[in-house]
Design an enzyme around this catalytic site. Structure first.
Site, PDB file in Angstrom:
ATOM      1  N   LYS A 144     -32.133  62.283  13.100  1.00 49.72           N
ATOM      2  CA  LYS A 144     -33.057  61.809  14.152  1.00 49.72           C
ATOM      3  C   LYS A 144     -34.535  61.586  13.554  1.00 49.72           C
ATOM      4  O   LYS A 144     -35.387  60.630  13.742  1.00 49.72           O
ATOM      5  CB  LYS A 144     -33.024  62.648  15.561  1.00 49.72           C
ATOM      6  CG  LYS A 144     -32.128  63.152  16.047  1.00 49.72           C
ATOM      7  CD  LYS A 144     -32.355  64.122  17.271  1.00 49.72           C
ATOM      8  CE  LYS A 144     -32.597  65.179  17.022  1.00 49.72           C
ATOM      9  NZ  LYS A 144     -31.801  66.113  16.397  1.00 49.72           N
ATOM     10  N   ARG A 157     -29.998  71.374   2.893  1.00 46.94           N
ATOM     11  CA  ARG A 157     -31.513  70.762   3.073  1.00 46.94           C
ATOM     12  C   ARG A 157     -32.803  71.648   2.485  1.00 46.94           C
ATOM     13  O   ARG A 157     -32.427  72.826   2.648  1.00 46.94           O
ATOM     14  CB  ARG A 157     -31.819  70.599   4.628  1.00 46.94           C
ATOM     15  CG  ARG A 157     -32.940  69.836   5.077  1.00 46.94           C
ATOM     16  CD  ARG A 157     -32.621  69.003   6.411  1.00 46.94           C
ATOM     17  NE  ARG A 157     -33.097  69.930   7.444  1.00 46.94           N
ATOM     18  CZ  ARG A 157     -33.202  69.515   8.601  1.00 46.94           C
ATOM     19  NH1 ARG A 157     -33.092  68.254   9.136  1.00 46.94           N
ATOM     20  NH2 ARG A 157     -33.369  70.349   9.628  1.00 46.94           N
ATOM     21  N   ARG A 204     -27.124  76.653  16.266  1.00 45.77           N
ATOM     22  CA  ARG A 204     -27.965  75.741  16.657  1.00 45.77           C
ATOM     23  C   ARG A 204     -26.845  74.536  16.978  1.00 45.77           C
ATOM     24  O   ARG A 204     -27.152  73.913  18.248  1.00 45.77           O
ATOM     25  CB  ARG A 204     -28.867  75.208  15.600  1.00 45.77           C
ATOM     26  CG  ARG A 204     -29.897  75.841  15.332  1.00 45.77           C
ATOM     27  CD  ARG A 204     -30.672  75.537  14.042  1.00 45.77           C
ATOM     28  NE  ARG A 204     -31.140  74.301  14.171  1.00 45.77           N
ATOM     29  CZ  ARG A 204     -31.714  73.489  13.104  1.00 45.77           C
ATOM     30  NH1 ARG A 204     -31.438  73.858  11.623  1.00 45.77           N
ATOM     31  NH2 ARG A 204     -32.229  72.403  13.248  1.00 45.77           N
ATOM     32  N   ARG A 242     -35.516  75.908   5.180  1.00 49.46           N
ATOM     33  CA  ARG A 242     -36.181  76.510   6.479  1.00 49.46           C
ATOM     34  C   ARG A 242     -35.228  77.638   6.697  1.00 49.46           C
ATOM     35  O   ARG A 242     -34.139  77.404   6.849  1.00 49.46           O
ATOM     36  CB  ARG A 242     -36.047  75.304   7.253  1.00 49.46           C
ATOM     37  CG  ARG A 242     -37.218  74.445   7.601  1.00 49.46           C
ATOM     38  CD  ARG A 242     -36.892  73.145   8.344  1.00 49.46           C
ATOM     39  NE  ARG A 242     -36.328  73.360   9.666  1.00 49.46           N
ATOM     40  CZ  ARG A 242     -36.213  72.372  10.662  1.00 49.46           C
ATOM     41  NH1 ARG A 242     -36.275  71.129  10.189  1.00 49.46           N
ATOM     42  NH2 ARG A 242     -35.281  72.504  11.875  1.00 49.46           N
TER      43      ARG A 242
END
Ligand code: AMP
Length: 215
Positions: free
Chosen positions: A13, A127, A171, A160
């Site tokens: 997104k 990531r 999540r 992160r």
């Protein structure tokens, strides 16, 4: 143009929203980015939000709804906006609907990026983000040329806290339980267009443009 991006974490997104900004000159509004900035600054809201974020849970509705109420009043939203990561619950979607009705700014389209969980898990655990400039990399699909440093600015790359495997699994289950019902919420209003999010970013972008510019 007013757009909502729906989709699980890691669906792309943010990447697609950034490409749309360049094309349409409208702001991307990411509640995740706003919350991360508050965490970094150590504001009272940031301190409260961090516990939820690190656990992969949703920050309470009243907090994010409050953030959006303020953000949508900013002058740059008058031309349109791309919502990335909001709404994430039916209560948030209803609150958004009321806000936008009052402001006379209806949503044009809800773009839903479709990606299976196993692909998301691989994308998110790999990531890495630059501490200095925010540029994103992936250890397998888009590694930095120079080891653990950012190609753009030489900054240090980090993972992160909420991209750790356990948190990602949380999540994803939160997404299925609380956010996926929005597909139905907006589907009933005939606003949703589903896009295959497993393709390359450029291809996905072409599909999005086709949808948005279809006469
Ligand atoms: P994101 O960068 O959009 O994946 O958001 C990172 C984290 O911020 C999420 O896992 C949530 O803890 C929190 N967050 C972001 N947007 C929202 C939202 N609309 N509602 C509740 N929590 C949110």
């Amino acid at each position: 143009m007013r757009i909502i991006f729906l989709g699980p974490p890691g669906a792309g997104k943010g990447t697609q929203a950034k490409m749309l900004i360049d094309r349409y000159g409208i702001p991307q509004i990411s509640t995740g980015d706003i919350l991360r900035a508050a965490v970094k600054e150590g504001t009272p809201m940031g301190k409260k939000a961090k516990e939820y974020m690190d656990a992969g849970k949703l920050v309470p509705d009243e907090v994010v709804i409050g953030i959006m109420q303020d953000r949508l009043k900013e002058p740059d939203c008058s031309k349109g906006f791309i919502l990335d990561g909001f709404p994430r619950t039916v209560a948030q979607a209803e609150a958004l609907e009321n806000m936008l009705k009052e402001m006379n700014m209806p949503i044009d389209k809800v773009l839903a990026l479709d990606v299976p969980d196993e692909v998301l898990l691989e994308r998110l655990t790999g990531r890495r983000t630059c501490k200095a400039c925010g540029q994103m990399y992936h250890v397998k699909f888009d590694p930095p040329k120079s080891g653990g440093k950012c190609d753009k600015c030489g900054g240090e790359l980090f993972q992160r806290d909420d991209d750790k495997e356990e948190t990602i699994k949380n999540r994803l289950s939160v997404y299925h339980a609380q956010t996926a019902p929005l597909l139905d919420f907006y589907g009933k209003k005939d606003m949703v267009v589903k896009i295959d999010g497993t393709k390359a970013p450029d291809e996905i972008f072409k599909s999005l443009i086709n949808v948005l510019e279809r006469k």
